[in-house]
Design an enzyme around this catalytic site. Structure first.
Site, PDB file in Angstrom:
ATOM      1  N   GLY A  11       0.844  -1.202   0.000  1.00  0.00           N
ATOM      2  CA  GLY A  11       0.000   0.000   0.000  1.00  0.00           C
ATOM      3  C   GLY A  11       0.873   1.243   0.000  1.00  0.00           C
ATOM      4  O   GLY A  11       1.809   1.349   0.791  1.00  0.00           O
ATOM      5  N   ARG A  72       1.145  -5.262  -5.291  1.00  0.00           N
ATOM      6  CA  ARG A  72       1.325  -6.430  -4.420  1.00  0.00           C
ATOM      7  C   ARG A  72       1.511  -7.611  -5.376  1.00  0.00           C
ATOM      8  O   ARG A  72       0.586  -7.978  -6.087  1.00  0.00           O
ATOM      9  CB  ARG A  72       0.101  -6.640  -3.532  1.00  0.00           C
ATOM     10  N   ASP A 103       5.141  -4.196   6.465  1.00  0.00           N
ATOM     11  CA  ASP A 103       5.707  -5.474   6.914  1.00  0.00           C
ATOM     12  C   ASP A 103       5.801  -6.498   5.778  1.00  0.00           C
ATOM     13  O   ASP A 103       6.758  -7.262   5.700  1.00  0.00           O
ATOM     14  CB  ASP A 103       4.949  -6.033   8.127  1.00  0.00           C
ATOM     15  N   THR A 125       4.170   2.655   5.850  1.00  0.00           N
ATOM     16  CA  THR A 125       2.774   2.207   5.746  1.00  0.00           C
ATOM     17  C   THR A 125       1.932   3.117   6.627  1.00  0.00           C
ATOM     18  O   THR A 125       2.373   3.507   7.715  1.00  0.00           O
ATOM     19  CB  THR A 125       2.583   0.744   6.217  1.00  0.00           C
ATOM     20  N   ASP A 127      -0.422   2.209   8.303  1.00  0.00           N
ATOM     21  CA  ASP A 127      -0.913   1.423   9.451  1.00  0.00           C
ATOM     22  C   ASP A 127      -0.018   1.518  10.697  1.00  0.00           C
ATOM     23  O   ASP A 127      -0.457   1.187  11.795  1.00  0.00           O
ATOM     24  CB  ASP A 127      -1.032  -0.056   9.067  1.00  0.00           C
ATOM     25  N   ASP A 129       2.228  -0.444  11.604  1.00  0.00           N
ATOM     26  CA  ASP A 129       2.330  -1.755  12.247  1.00  0.00           C
ATOM     27  C   ASP A 129       3.650  -2.469  11.939  1.00  0.00           C
ATOM     28  O   ASP A 129       3.667  -3.679  11.725  1.00  0.00           O
ATOM     29  CB  ASP A 129       1.132  -2.632  11.840  1.00  0.00           C
ATOM     30  N   ARG A 171      -5.617  -2.152   8.777  1.00  0.00           N
ATOM     31  CA  ARG A 171      -5.572  -3.619   8.633  1.00  0.00           C
ATOM     32  C   ARG A 171      -5.805  -4.284   9.994  1.00  0.00           C
ATOM     33  O   ARG A 171      -6.873  -4.099  10.551  1.00  0.00           O
ATOM     34  CB  ARG A 171      -4.252  -4.072   8.014  1.00  0.00           C
TER      35      ARG A 171
HETATM   36  O1  F6P Z   1      -1.651  -1.377   4.542  1.00  0.00           O
HETATM   37  C1  F6P Z   1      -2.265  -0.198   4.149  1.00  0.00           C
HETATM   38  C2  F6P Z   1      -3.735  -0.418   3.896  1.00  0.00           C
HETATM   39  O2  F6P Z   1      -4.302   0.799   3.460  1.00  0.00           O
HETATM   40  C3  F6P Z   1      -4.525  -0.993   5.064  1.00  0.00           C
HETATM   41  O3  F6P Z   1      -4.864  -0.035   6.030  1.00  0.00           O
HETATM   42  C4  F6P Z   1      -5.710  -1.600   4.356  1.00  0.00           C
HETATM   43  O4  F6P Z   1      -6.257  -2.662   5.112  1.00  0.00           O
HETATM   44  C5  F6P Z   1      -5.110  -2.101   3.063  1.00  0.00           C
HETATM   45  O5  F6P Z   1      -3.908  -1.367   2.859  1.00  0.00           O
HETATM   46  C6  F6P Z   1      -5.986  -1.957   1.855  1.00  0.00           C
HETATM   47  O6  F6P Z   1      -5.351  -2.565   0.788  1.00  0.00           O
HETATM   48  P1  F6P Z   1      -5.769  -2.340  -0.738  1.00  0.00           P
HETATM   49  O7  F6P Z   1      -5.321  -0.973  -1.131  1.00  0.00           O
HETATM   50  O8  F6P Z   1      -5.047  -3.412  -1.462  1.00  0.00           O
HETATM   51  O9  F6P Z   1      -7.264  -2.447  -0.787  1.00  0.00           O
END
Ligand code: F6P
Length: 322
Positions: A11, A72, A103, A125, A127, A129, A171
């Site tokens: 992300g 990803r 992570d 990130t 998050d 985390d 997340r």
């Molecule tokens: O890790 C960053 C994040 O925005 C999280 O907060 C969320 O759960 C996830 O990515 C969403 O992923 P995507 O953009 O693939 O929907």
């Protein structure tokens, strides 16, 4: 001349551009050539490189997203994919790779390190985390975005004497929820790290504040803390107060980075090159920001570090939301 690559993965997070810029500029000062990889690990598998110089990183420090794009990659997660990435790096004579992301990105870097590539990981990130760092790039901006969105929401919530349930990202982590929840004066903050009971932790709290004259309510729910739609319905049924759910979603990932994220990204990018200058074997590291200092850990060890939720802060949130 030493040649390295830099990529952003997972992300995107505001401030990633500041880190890329610092990597390129510090590398230039140290006569290191930099290839930018477009589209994270997937771009690496496809040899999607751009040559980076001082001017390719002009005018980007204030921009959200990432000029290197992100992805990803499922293919990179396989052993074959990781080995292919190593072969691409060897073919292009790239000695070290700077990976910028959360992570998952650092874990990917560690897999690559396992094939003999020297990797330096930078935590980024929204998050927050990542265990090896008190702060990650993008977290501060995301919290400020949540705060400004919920401030707007409060105007209409108050005008209609309603309850607004706001789902925020993170997340499986509740850092964004806890900190932005305090900043917006939420009556209740639900995070995945703390078990909660809707009646006790939301409904009873709302009734208590009603008793003391409050007529509108903000409830912050971390996306990992449960189904916000169900929570919202339960609140309406139990209190009779008109309740609306707002899922803030990906708006939290965008926007111009805050001062903190620009500075943190710049410090991390600069330090990545300082470290690379010293690496003369195939070792790999992750950077962290601990007690206001940039530090580094062997990458494999960094991934084992756990970051506990700040329960003192959680207590503060509960005691002041009356
Ligand atoms: O890790 C960053 C994040 O925005 C999280 O907060 C969320 O759960 C996830 O990515 C969403 O992923 P995507 O953009 O693939 O929907």
């Amino acid at each position: 001349m030493k040649r390295i690559a830099v990529l952003t993965s997972g992300g995107d997070a505001p401030g990633m551009n500041a880190a890329v810029r610092a990597v390129v500029r510090t590398a230039f000062e140290n006569e290191i050539e930099v290839y930018g990889v477009m589209g994270g690990y997937q771009g690496l598998l496809e040899s999607d490189f751009i040559s980076m110089d001082l001017r390719t990183v002009s005018n980007i420090i204030q921009r959200g997203g990432t000029i290197l794009h992100s992805a990803r990659s499922e293919e990179f997660k396989t052993m074959e994919g990781t080995l292919k990435a190593r072969d691409v790096l060897e073919k292009y004579g790239i000695e070290n790779v700077v990976v910028i992301g959360g992570d998952g990105t650092l874990a990917g870097g560690n897999r690559l390190a396992g094939t003999g590539v020297s990797v330096v990981g930078i935590p980024a990130t929204i998050d927050n985390d990542v265990g090896c760092s008190d702060l990650t790039i993008g977290y501060d901006t995301a919290m400020n975005t949540v705060m400004s969105m919920v401030d707007r929401l409060r105007d209409t919530t108050e005008a209609h004497k309603r309850c607004s349930v706001v789902e925020v990202m993170g997340r499986d982590a509740g850092y964004i929820a806890l900190n932005s929840g305090i900043a917006v004066g939420a009556v209740s903050i639900l995070i995945p790290e703390v078990e909660y009971d809707i009646q006790r932790d939301v409904v009873d709290r709302m009734n208590r504040t009603l008793h003391y004259g409050k007529n509108h309510f903000i409830i912050i729910v971390a996306e990992g803390a449960g189904d916000s739609e169900k929570i919202s319905k339960r609140i309406k049924e139990a209190t009779g107060i008109e309740t609306r759910l707002t899922v803030l979603g990906h708006v939290q990932r965008g926007g111009s980075p805050t001062v903190n994220d620009r500075v943190l990204g710049s410090q991390f990018g600069h330090e990545a090159i300082q470290l690379i200058k010293k690496i003369n074997d195939k070792s790999s590291y992750a950077l962290g920001y601990i007690n206001k200092k940039i530090v580094s850990y062997p990458l494999e060890e960094a991934l084992k570090i756990k970051k506990p939720m700040d329960m003192e802060l959680y207590k503060v949130a509960n005691e002041i939301s009356i």
